[in-house]
Design a protein around this motif. Structure first.
Motif, PDB file in Angstrom:
ATOM      1  N   GLY A  81       0.802  -1.221   0.000  1.00 56.78           N
ATOM      2  CA  GLY A  81       0.000   0.000   0.000  1.00 56.78           C
ATOM      3  C   GLY A  81       0.830   1.263   0.000  1.00 56.78           C
ATOM      4  O   GLY A  81       0.323   2.339  -0.330  1.00 56.78           O
ATOM      5  N   ILE A  85      -0.025   4.940  -1.732  1.00 55.80           N
ATOM      6  CA  ILE A  85      -0.160   6.178  -0.962  1.00 55.80           C
ATOM      7  C   ILE A  85       0.706   7.292  -1.549  1.00 55.80           C
ATOM      8  O   ILE A  85       0.327   8.473  -1.505  1.00 55.80           O
ATOM      9  N   PRO A  92      -6.311   7.176   1.087  1.00 54.31           N
ATOM     10  CA  PRO A  92      -5.839   6.173   2.045  1.00 54.31           C
ATOM     11  C   PRO A  92      -6.962   5.337   2.653  1.00 54.31           C
ATOM     12  O   PRO A  92      -6.742   4.173   3.008  1.00 54.31           O
ATOM     13  N   ASP A  93      -8.158   5.893   2.750  1.00 52.83           N
ATOM     14  CA  ASP A  93      -9.296   5.128   3.268  1.00 52.83           C
ATOM     15  C   ASP A  93      -9.645   3.977   2.321  1.00 52.83           C
ATOM     16  O   ASP A  93      -9.888   2.846   2.745  1.00 52.83           O
ATOM     17  N   ALA A  96      -6.956   1.289   2.275  1.00 55.80           N
ATOM     18  CA  ALA A  96      -7.053   0.477   3.488  1.00 55.80           C
ATOM     19  C   ALA A  96      -8.135  -0.589   3.382  1.00 55.80           C
ATOM     20  O   ALA A  96      -7.990  -1.689   3.937  1.00 55.80           O
ATOM     21  N   TYR A 137      -3.092   6.413   6.711  1.00 52.62           N
ATOM     22  CA  TYR A 137      -3.038   5.006   6.296  1.00 52.62           C
ATOM     23  C   TYR A 137      -2.520   4.132   7.434  1.00 52.62           C
ATOM     24  O   TYR A 137      -3.042   3.039   7.687  1.00 52.62           O
ATOM     25  N   HIS A 140      -5.231   3.208   9.778  1.00 57.02           N
ATOM     26  CA  HIS A 140      -6.051   2.111   9.249  1.00 57.02           C
ATOM     27  C   HIS A 140      -5.350   0.767   9.420  1.00 57.02           C
ATOM     28  O   HIS A 140      -5.979  -0.236   9.773  1.00 57.02           O
TER      29      HIS A 140
END
Length: 261
Positions: A81, A85, A92-93, A96, A137, A140
């Motif tokens: 991830g 990012i 980022p939501d 995640a 992030y 999360h």
């Protein structure tokens, strides 16, 4: 007593910045595998590194996750991830949510799944402006870890790797000492006795002048930042023609580490 370990991820887990004698990278995951293997009888440990530099989360899920699920090891480390990012416009939501689906798949077959957070980029040119996005992030990732009972290798809180000597010249990847400290912290996360403190202070350096800092920044921008931006504009990835290291012998890793120490 972990008898099998599979490393899943991108350049960080592949070990970019920590070259062995043959030019191939070692990295924290390989070094961590040695720590685990030393606690097993001779020859009674299996290690596979599936990580490939430059890969986005969906590519990791497509290319590496099925193999990790098939192997169903005692331990999986999952770091993914970060490259998503860093890309402009990513949420980022949303990243995640895809991250959590991958963790759900892994925890259903592996004994333990260790996840990693992103680094604190406060001192990194260009990337320091993404610090808030990375922190979101990370929040999360920790929440997902709580829901699935995953240990967290928290790179944000590892203060020793905020020293510039922990990093390779590209300022995007850890160098050999940085990777070593992460491997030691990974051992601590799993409750192992490790041979050194990952937060051991660095020797003090004389202060750097403004001219020296500016000269280093100009060199870094020319040698690393401009080519990195160029690859992004061309839609290229540093891992386009790279093959994962695959199955590795801890004894071979030890020899490679010793030869460049």
């Amino acid at each position: 007593m972990i008898g099998s370990y599979v490393a899943v991820g991108d350049s960080f887990t592949e070990g970019v910045g920590d070259p062995g004698p043959d030019g191939a990278f070692v990295g924290w995951a390989d070094r961590f595998a040695v720590l685990l293997a030393d606690r097993r009888p001779e020859g009674d440990f299996g290690y596979v590194n599936l990580a490939v530099r430059g890969k986005l989360l969906d590519q990791i899920v497509e290319d590496q996750l099925p193999r990790a699920v098939e192997l169903a090891p005692d331990l999986v480390s999952f770091c993914a991830g970060g490259n998503d990012i860093l890309r402009p416009g990513t949420d980022p939501d949303e990243v995640a949510e895809r991250f959590e689906r991958a963790i759900a798949a892994l925890t259903s077959v592996a004994g333990t799944v260790m996840v990693t957070t992103g680094f604190d980029t406060r001192g990194v040119p260009v990337l320091k402006h993404l610090r808030g996005k990375i922190a979101t992030y990370n929040g999360h990732v920790r929440a997902v870890a709580d829901r699935y009972g995953c240990p967290v290798l928290d790179l944000w809180s590892l203060k020793s790797i905020q020293d510039r000597r922990a990093w390779d010249g590209d300022r995007l990847h850890l160098g050999a000492e940085g990777h070593t400290r992460v491997a030691l912290r990974a051992g601590q996360v799993l409750g192992l006795q490790v041979p050194a403190d990952p937060e051991q202070p660095w020797p003090q350096l004389p202060p750097r002048g403004t001219l020296e800092i500016r000269r280093d920044d100009v060199y870094w921008a020319r040698e690393y930042l401009v080519p990195w931006i160029g690859r992004r504009l061309r839609g290229e990835s540093s891992g386009d023609h790279v093959t994962a290291k695959g199955t590795l012998s801890p004894d071979d890793i030890k020899l490679r580490i010793a030869s460049v120490a």
